[in-house]
Design an enzyme around this catalytic site. Structure first.
Site, PDB file in Angstrom:
ATOM      1  CG  HIS A 127      -5.202  -8.556   3.294  1.00  0.00           C
ATOM      2  ND1 HIS A 127      -5.293  -8.487   4.511  1.00  0.00           N
ATOM      3  CD2 HIS A 127      -4.683  -9.895   2.428  1.00  0.00           C
ATOM      4  CE1 HIS A 127      -5.794 -10.053   4.488  1.00  0.00           C
ATOM      5  NE2 HIS A 127      -4.377 -10.690   3.552  1.00  0.00           N
TER       6      HIS A 127
ATOM      7  CG  HIS B  77     -10.009  -5.765   3.902  1.00  0.00           C
ATOM      8  ND1 HIS B  77      -9.476  -6.856   3.543  1.00  0.00           N
ATOM      9  CD2 HIS B  77      -8.742  -5.122   4.829  1.00  0.00           C
ATOM     10  CE1 HIS B  77      -8.332  -7.105   3.800  1.00  0.00           C
ATOM     11  NE2 HIS B  77      -7.942  -6.049   4.745  1.00  0.00           N
TER      12      HIS B  77
ATOM     13  CB  VAL C  28     -13.402  17.556   9.858  1.00  0.00           C
ATOM     14  CG1 VAL C  28     -14.332  17.407   9.088  1.00  0.00           C
ATOM     15  CG2 VAL C  28     -11.977  17.884   9.381  1.00  0.00           C
TER      16      VAL C  28
END
Length: 600
Positions: free
Chosen positions: A580, A536, A266
């Site tokens: 997590h 993360h 995209v």
């Protein structure tokens, strides 16, 4: 978390021999039979495939998912749990990003892994599955002024999301989790370790010897307490990884109203008309990701919504390329500001990861196997034959979470979401796991990693080109605050106390390298030299209250100042979860699906 360079090389060398990538769903834009869908989802990762599944439960709803990456099918490093470190970085399955120089890390740069394949980072991560504390969710409810994000509401989604599977090797795991907390009927397989590391019993014994490190029977966070040391719960089953692709997509992939197109990069969102004060973004422009060129380009249109699920790096990049962002970021590239949204790409949060390595006696660590291509190849062959051995298991069996002691904490305003929310994580690996220092040619090692899970440093994602194939500037701004570096030093001191317990007396012989330092200054330098990321990243399109002037999305995840555009991924979390974050984004997407259905 990412693996040591030496381990990555060994895993890739052994695993690629068996790998082959097969096409799944559509591979080329020419195969599309329509250019108009009810929903166009950008990104086939954790959140995107949850939405694809849930929205197509209505046979009359059409969904197109655009994924820039490749198929995950039959890619052995992705499938075999222990080979997770070989999936990233510097592979065909990774975006292969690199950070900017980090002042808090002695101006080092480092790879910034993000999954670039079906399943996204759920196909590339280390599979640890948790939900965070209820305080994490309740804070998000308070910040967004939406009680629907509170844990009292969000915990209902565990039932439809999680499918807890007991290990099939016959071991007694009754003390390793709390059965009543879990769901056994959801989409994603979650399980406990199926292969015993030589250090497991020592870790558990230490929880009985040192009151500072209590045993936590269930580390998932479902019961509102992740503090203590417990057994890792992972998204794996029967010796294989479970991802959003193998679960949510697999159970919906035969629906005629769902179309998934891989190799679709995209490039921007295109506005439709100019309603008074609000821009409508229902056109999506994309190119063939294999060409690394914006031409030729293709367009598809969503009659209801475009949903960005491209992650905390990809989503702000697409927004900025589309003219949604801060003028200071767009003006240098002559991109017209269509929607003034100053917080796009700001507020980046991540969990710093620090490997702490000890020399150990004997040959019971995995290092001697991981050094030897023949032994590693034999272990992979065993896994291929019957899904057994250490390759069938995650790289870690035990993890834990802790808070700073009150004396240290009183120096700061506590950034944790509440008094039962941890400040740092402890991760145990019975082998050398350092992404900076190469595995020595001999010796046996134990790595006790620590991660800061309530960071106060804030970074940014900023495009540096109008070419979408040019990666944005990624600045996690690691260890930029006194709280963050203090907590990392305290986490090292904590694991050194852990390693001094009687349970380790005949195993650990000494601290390795800079870990041997004893002063705070020496341990600070150790942290700055060796810290990287657990990868993360969150919060680059943060949620804020409906009437708030800041933030990027509203509590229903619609993009402020737009219509027809919503974001569902980790970028919307105002604060990085203290765990997590794979589990949190899964259930965020489950609620998002309900919100989208209610709005249609």
């Amino acid at each position: 978390m990412k693996s040591a360079t030496s381990l990555r090389s060994a895993f890739v060398a052994s695993a690629l021999f068996f790998s082959r990538a097969l096409g799944v769903t559509l591979t080329d834009a020419s195969q599309l039979t329509s250019t108009t869908y009810d929903y166009v989802i950008v990104g086939a990762g954790n959140a995107g495939l949850v939405l694809a599944n849930r929205l197509t439960e209505d046979a009359n709803t059409t969904v197109l998912v655009l994924e820039a990456g490749v198929s995950d099918e039959n890619v052995i490093p992705v499938i075999a749990p222990f080979l997770g470190p070989s999936v990233t970085p510097d592979t065909p399955w990774d975006w292969n990003y690199t950070t900017t120089a980090q002042p808090g890390l002695d101006n080092r740069t480092y790879p910034y892994p993000r999954g670039r394949l079906l399943g996204g980072s759920s196909s590339a991560n280390y599979m640890i599955h948790q939900y965070g504390t209820n305080e994490d969710w309740d804070r998000m409810a308070n910040v967004s002024a939406d009680a629907g994000w509170a844990w009292s509401n969000m915990k209902q989604y565990i039932e439809r999301h999680e499918k807890f599977i007991l290990p099939t090797n016959g071991q007694n795991v009754s003390s390793e989790y709390i059965a009543s907390l879990h769901s056994y009927t959801g989409e994603l397989d979650v399980s406990l370790p199926v292969w015993t590391q030589a250090t497991d019993a020592r870790v558990v014994a230490t929880t009985q010897q040192l009151a500072e490190f209590p045993y936590n029977q269930d580390i998932s966070g479902i019961n509102n307490d992740m503090l203590g040391i417990g057994w890792a719960q992972s998204s794996m089953v029967n010796g294989t990884r479970a991802s959003s692709s193998t679960s949510y997509l697999a159970s919906a992939n035969d629906r005629p109203n769902l179309t998934v197109l891989i190799n679709a990069m995209v490039t921007k969102l295109l506005p439709i008309g100019t309603p008074a004060g609000v821009r409508s973004f229902r056109n999506v422009q994309f190119s063939d990701a294999r060409t690394f060129s914006v031409t030729p380009s293709f367009q598809v249109q969503a009659t209801k919504e475009v949903i960005l699920a491209a992650g905390a790096v990809g989503t702000p990049q697409i927004l900025q390329l589309s003219g949604i962002g801060a003028s200071e970021d767009l003006a240098p590239l002559d991109i017209p500001v269509l929607v003034n949204s100053p917080q796009v790409g700001k507020n980046l949060q991540d969990h710093p990861l620090l490997p702490n390595i000890f020399n150990v006696a004997g040959n019971s660590s995995l290092d001697h196997i991981l050094r030897d291509p023949a032994q590693l190849g034999a272990a992979i062959a065993q896994w291929e034959t019957n899904r057994t051995g250490f390759i069938s298991n995650n790289v870690v069996n035990n993890i834990g979470f802790a808070r700073l002691n009150s004396t240290v904490l009183e120096q700061f305003t506590d950034p944790a979401a509440g008094p039962t929310t941890p400040h740092f994580e402890i991760i145990f690996a019975n082998f050398w796991l350092d992404p900076i220092v190469t595995l020595p040619s001999n010796g046996s090692y134990l790595t006790i990693l620590t991660a800061l899970v309530t960071p106060t440093s804030r970074g940014s994602i900023t495009i540096q080109s109008t070419n979408p194939f040019v990666a944005p500037l990624i600045n996690p701004n690691m260890l930029d605050t006194l709280f963050d570096i203090t907590t990392m030093v305290e986490s090292v001191k904590a694991i050194k106390r852990f390693a001094a317990a009687p349970a380790w007396g005949d195993y650990i012989t000494s601290a390795f390298g800079s870990l041997a330092g004893t002063s705070d200054a020496a341990l600070e330098e150790h942290a700055r030299q060796h810290t990287t990321t657990v990868f993360h990243p969150t919060s680059t399109a943060s949620m804020a209250a409906q009437d708030a002037l800041d933030g990027v999305v509203n509590p229903d995840l619609t993009v402020k100042g737009t219509s027809g555009l919503r974001i569902v991924d980790l970028s919307v979390f105002p604060f990085v979860p203290s765990c997590h974050p794979m589990g949190p984004v899964y259930i965020l997407a489950e609620r998002a699906a309900d919100l989208i259905k209610a709005a249609s």
